[in-house]
Write a protein that holds these residues in place. Sequence first.
Motif, short mmCIF file in Angstrom:
data_model
loop_
_atom_site.label_atom_id
_atom_site.label_comp_id
_atom_site.label_asym_id
_atom_site.label_seq_id
_atom_site.Cartn_x
_atom_site.Cartn_y
_atom_site.Cartn_z
N UNK A 130 -2.24 38.16 46.39
CA UNK A 130 -1.21 38.26 45.36
C UNK A 130 -1.92 38.31 44.01
N UNK A 131 -1.25 38.88 43.05
CA UNK A 131 -1.81 38.95 41.70
C UNK A 131 -0.69 38.80 40.68
N UNK A 132 -1.09 38.33 39.53
CA UNK A 132 -0.15 38.17 38.42
C UNK A 132 -0.13 39.46 37.61
N UNK A 133 1.04 39.89 37.24
CA UNK A 133 1.20 41.03 36.34
C UNK A 133 1.33 40.46 34.93
N UNK A 134 0.76 41.14 33.95
CA UNK A 134 0.84 40.66 32.59
C UNK A 134 1.96 41.31 31.80
N UNK A 135 2.78 42.04 32.51
CA UNK A 135 4.07 42.54 32.05
C UNK A 135 4.89 42.63 33.33
N UNK A 136 6.18 42.90 33.29
CA UNK A 136 6.91 42.96 34.55
C UNK A 136 6.22 43.91 35.54
N UNK A 137 6.05 43.44 36.77
CA UNK A 137 5.34 44.23 37.78
C UNK A 137 5.98 45.60 37.98
N UNK A 138 7.30 45.69 37.84
CA UNK A 138 7.97 46.98 38.02
C UNK A 138 7.46 48.01 37.02
N UNK A 139 7.01 47.57 35.88
CA UNK A 139 6.45 48.48 34.87
C UNK A 139 4.95 48.67 35.08
N UNK A 140 4.23 47.58 35.27
CA UNK A 140 2.77 47.63 35.36
C UNK A 140 2.27 48.38 36.59
N UNK A 141 2.99 48.28 37.69
CA UNK A 141 2.54 48.89 38.95
C UNK A 141 3.11 50.28 39.19
N UNK A 142 4.00 50.73 38.33
CA UNK A 142 4.70 52.00 38.54
C UNK A 142 3.75 53.19 38.68
N UNK A 143 2.57 53.11 38.10
CA UNK A 143 1.60 54.20 38.21
C UNK A 143 0.96 54.30 39.57
N UNK A 155 6.64 38.88 44.25
CA UNK A 155 6.20 37.52 44.55
C UNK A 155 7.23 36.50 44.13
N UNK A 156 6.78 35.40 43.63
CA UNK A 156 7.66 34.29 43.30
C UNK A 156 8.46 34.55 42.02
N UNK A 157 8.11 35.58 41.28
CA UNK A 157 8.90 35.95 40.10
C UNK A 157 8.63 37.43 39.80
N UNK A 158 9.17 37.96 38.74
CA UNK A 158 8.99 39.38 38.40
C UNK A 158 7.61 39.68 37.82
N UNK A 159 6.80 38.64 37.66
CA UNK A 159 5.48 38.79 37.06
C UNK A 159 4.35 38.62 38.08
N UNK A 160 4.68 38.72 39.36
CA UNK A 160 3.64 38.61 40.39
C UNK A 160 3.94 39.62 41.50
N UNK A 161 2.89 40.00 42.18
CA UNK A 161 3.02 40.98 43.27
C UNK A 161 2.14 40.52 44.42
N UNK A 162 2.69 40.54 45.64
CA UNK A 162 1.94 40.21 46.83
C UNK A 162 1.92 41.45 47.73
N UNK A 163 0.74 41.92 48.06
CA UNK A 163 0.63 43.13 48.86
C UNK A 163 1.06 42.84 50.30
#
Length: 183
Positions: A130-143, A155-163
């Motif tokens: 899992x990793x923390x996004x430094x902006x909402x993951x929906x924006x940061x990972x969109x690329x 993940x546990x909030x909109x600022x984390x992502x678990x593969x």
Amino acid sequence: DDIFHFGCMYPGSQDGKFVPFACPMDHVLSPAAWAKAEVDYRDAAILDQPQLRASGAVVDVGLEPRPGWTRKAGSLPLGTSAAEARELLKPLAATPVLRLPHARGLLCSIDDAAAFNSLADRLLRIPTWCAKCFQPCSKELAGWLPAEEIRRGGGWDKMSYCMKVDVPPKFDAGGACSLNVQP
């Protein structure tokens, strides 16, 4: 660390050549599992060796849909068997590296499905991370990821992502076609 901001790599390593993945191997496969199974793997840096820069040392194998495929060197039809692929690639047997663009839908059956499935069970398990996004993951990972995948890995909030990656389907021991065509 904000690995997403740096192209899915740790800060400072984003300019490295991680082939065939955009992410380092340990983000998508477990090098420890490969070592435990005594299966060799090579880091992408092997492609930078002088002897592999020679013309013809690396051949990009083309993958084409079986309907309409015509036999030519360096080409495989999708939905092939391991035996057929081996036969079609014989003219390239002396080539040090055969590079495939992907494996989705390539092999339909394999010679010893039970042995391969057993090995694949050990090698193709994706390490949980899992990793923390430094902006909402929906924006940061969109690329890198489609919206549905980002939601799936929320993940546990909109600022984390678990593969979360599904294990590829097993080959059928009876020889029936088992295609993994998911991207």
